[in-house]
Motif scaffolding. Structure first.
Motif, PDB file in Angstrom:
ATOM      1  N   THR A 180     -11.567   5.387  -4.833  1.00  0.00           N
ATOM      2  CA  THR A 180     -10.952   4.939  -6.079  1.00  0.00           C
ATOM      3  C   THR A 180      -9.582   5.572  -6.223  1.00  0.00           C
ATOM      4  O   THR A 180      -9.167   6.378  -5.386  1.00  0.00           O
ATOM      5  N   GLN A 181      -8.889   5.240  -7.300  1.00  0.00           N
ATOM      6  CA  GLN A 181      -7.576   5.821  -7.560  1.00  0.00           C
ATOM      7  C   GLN A 181      -7.665   7.347  -7.674  1.00  0.00           C
ATOM      8  O   GLN A 181      -6.743   8.059  -7.290  1.00  0.00           O
ATOM      9  N   ASP A 232     -10.854  -2.173  -7.795  1.00  0.00           N
ATOM     10  CA  ASP A 232      -9.966  -1.007  -7.812  1.00  0.00           C
ATOM     11  C   ASP A 232      -8.548  -1.449  -7.444  1.00  0.00           C
ATOM     12  O   ASP A 232      -8.051  -1.202  -6.340  1.00  0.00           O
ATOM     13  N   ASP A 234      -5.523  -0.592  -8.266  1.00  0.00           N
ATOM     14  CA  ASP A 234      -4.482   0.368  -7.915  1.00  0.00           C
ATOM     15  C   ASP A 234      -4.544   0.741  -6.438  1.00  0.00           C
ATOM     16  O   ASP A 234      -3.513   0.858  -5.773  1.00  0.00           O
ATOM     17  N   VAL A 235      -5.759   0.920  -5.936  1.00  0.00           N
ATOM     18  CA  VAL A 235      -5.918   1.269  -4.517  1.00  0.00           C
ATOM     19  C   VAL A 235      -5.568   0.071  -3.642  1.00  0.00           C
ATOM     20  O   VAL A 235      -4.902   0.204  -2.614  1.00  0.00           O
ATOM     21  N   LYS A 238      -1.921  -0.169  -3.599  1.00  0.00           N
ATOM     22  CA  LYS A 238      -1.341   0.958  -2.850  1.00  0.00           C
ATOM     23  C   LYS A 238      -1.283   0.652  -1.361  1.00  0.00           C
ATOM     24  O   LYS A 238      -0.297   0.975  -0.687  1.00  0.00           O
ATOM     25  N   SER A 338       2.009   4.880 -12.502  1.00  0.00           N
ATOM     26  CA  SER A 338       1.312   3.652 -12.098  1.00  0.00           C
ATOM     27  C   SER A 338       1.704   3.280 -10.675  1.00  0.00           C
ATOM     28  O   SER A 338       2.694   3.789 -10.128  1.00  0.00           O
ATOM     29  N   GLN A 339       0.941   2.356 -10.086  1.00  0.00           N
ATOM     30  CA  GLN A 339       1.265   1.910  -8.735  1.00  0.00           C
ATOM     31  C   GLN A 339       2.592   1.164  -8.717  1.00  0.00           C
ATOM     32  O   GLN A 339       3.367   1.277  -7.756  1.00  0.00           O
TER      33      GLN A 339
END
Length: 452
Positions: A180-181, A232, A234-235, A238, A338-339
């Motif tokens: 996760t993040q 998820d 953000d991941v 990323k 944030s991403q």
């Protein structure tokens, strides 16, 4: 020959025709047809097409994925591997109709779990004493052998491939990490000698293939498997994943080598691909600074070394900013970054790095959470957030900050950051000295124990 030629219902048609001809009233035809009917009935009986049809269960290694075992090699195939492998064992009798009809169903289980679990069978016709000792009273019976210390048990569900497969797969050990993040950086940097393989999926839980790879005898010591759900975001963002499923590998002391899997999403080709990089991953450790401390991996406590835009904290400040050459570009936030902001800063970093490549100048990019580092909020006094400062940590400690305008009409975005850096590089920025030439105190943070 007759039985071979007359497939399907044709033999019934022949019998009916001969019966009609026999009753035609002509003696010669009557004798011929009676003889033909008698011979045909014998052929049908011999070929198993009559009422005494023979049944046999034959497991052919060339046609089936089931591993047939004997009483003498049961321990070597199943018992010996119970610490690491899940097995199923079908007890059958060679002349049982029920077993004969179950053969293909069970073979589907063996095919789908090939390489992931041991799917075996043993003949109670050949080894009756062994079947009695195992408590098998009737066939087909399927026993499932989970990994130790769970006991073996008799499968009680439907004798269908889907149901049996689901039951066996349920007991395949899962050594994957839910990424996760919150734990992604720790996952990537822990045990730097072990490649990290990530599955990005639109499912909520790891599939059987992924669990089986993570628990494979060699891989569970040499490779770390992560699972990222599409939720998820953000991941997913990323790692710039656009489709599901996607498998990525990161390896190297700073996870600098990245590779995307392009083969079939099947166990064997995935295993072969991961195996190319698993040999060196033996989890090298280094002793802690205190000598007596628990050993930890080289990068275990330093996730900022592999982050695109690391957070500036008491632990990271030496590596990230205050030791080494260059100016520190610090993005100021009230809370987490944030991403989208990370991507913006990464893009600016690449842009200015290329501009400075022939000038001998260097900029290091990072961010700071002023909701935690309150003393730095007092030092920098940003008119609004997000904001930014460029800090010169060499000789005389000094910084210049982003100008938000008289009415705070200038936001802390990509354009205003670009303008700030252009002023610094053009020599037009005004730097302010740090009072007393002493950095403010850093916030004390509780050590987060990320569950890996």
């Amino acid at each position: 020959v007759l039985a071979h030629q007359l497939s399907g219902p044709k033999w019934l048609e022949v019998l009916l025709l001969t019966a009609l001809l026999r009753d035609s009233g002509r003696p010669g035809i009557h004798r011929f047809c009676t003889s033909l009917q008698t011979d045909f009935a014998r052929v049908l009986l011999l070929c198993g097409l009559g009422s005494a049809q023979a049944v046999s269960v034959e497991i052919d290694a060339m046609k089936h994925d089931i591993q047939q075992i004997t009483m003498s090699n049961f321990d070597g195939v199943i018992s010996k591997f119970r610490d690491s492998a899940v097995s199923s064992l079908w007890f059958f009798k060679g002349d049982s109709k029920a077993d004969a009809s179950f053969l293909e169903e069970y073979n589907k289980v063996a095919g789908d779990l090939k390489g992931m679990a041991k799917v075996c069978a043993i003949s109670c016709t050949d080894w009756p004493l062994f079947c009695d000792k195992q408590g098998v009273k009737e066939t087909p019976t399927v026993m499932i052998y989970p990994t130790n210390p769970m006991p073996a048990f008799k499968y009680e569900g439907k004798l269908e491939s889907k149901a049996v497969l689901a039951k066996v797969a349920r007991f395949i050990p899962d050594f994957t990490t839910k990424v996760t993040q919150e734990n992604v950086d720790a996952f990537i940097t822990t045990d730097p000698t072990k490649p990290k393989v990530l599955l990005f999926s639109n499912k909520k839980t790891p599939p059987t293939i992924w669990k089986a790879l993570s628990s494979e005898t060699v891989f569970k010591r040499t490779v770390k498997f992560g699972f990222v759900s599409e939720e998820d975001k953000d991941v997913v963002q990323k790692f710039k994943v656009k489709k599901f499923p996607t498998v990525l590998m990161q390896r190297g002391s700073k996870a600098e080598i990245k590779e995307t899997y392009s083969g079939e999403m099947k166990f064997t080709p995935l295993k072969d691909w991961v195996n190319l990089h698993s040999e060196s991953g033996m989890g090298d450790k280094v002793a802690g600074a205190g000598g007596g401390k628990e050993e930890e991996s080289i990068e275990e406590a330093k996730p900022w070394l592999v982050q695109e835009v690391p957070e500036l904290t008491a632990k990271s400040q030496g590596d990230v900013c205050f030791k080494g050459e260059g100016l520190c570009v610090i993005y100021l936030k009230e809370g987490d970054i944030s991403q989208g902001e990370t991507d913006m800063l990464t893009g600016l970093s690449k842009k200015f790095t290329s501009q400075l490549s022939d000038r001998g100048a260097k900029m290091k990019w990072m961010w700071m959470n002023l909701a935690i580092e309150t003393e730095y909020k007092t030092l920098f006094e940003p008119a609004m957030l997000p904001s930014a400062v460029v800090f010169n940590p060499h000789k005389r400690l000094r910084f210049t900050k982003l100008d938000h305008g008289e009415d705070n009409e200038v936001k802390g975005d990509e354009q205003s950051l670009t303008n700030l850096l252009d002023k610094v590089l053009g020599g037009d920025a005004r730097f302010k000295m740090v009072p007393g030439q002493k950095l403010p105190g850093w916030a004390k943070r509780d050590a987060k124990k990320t569950e890996l």
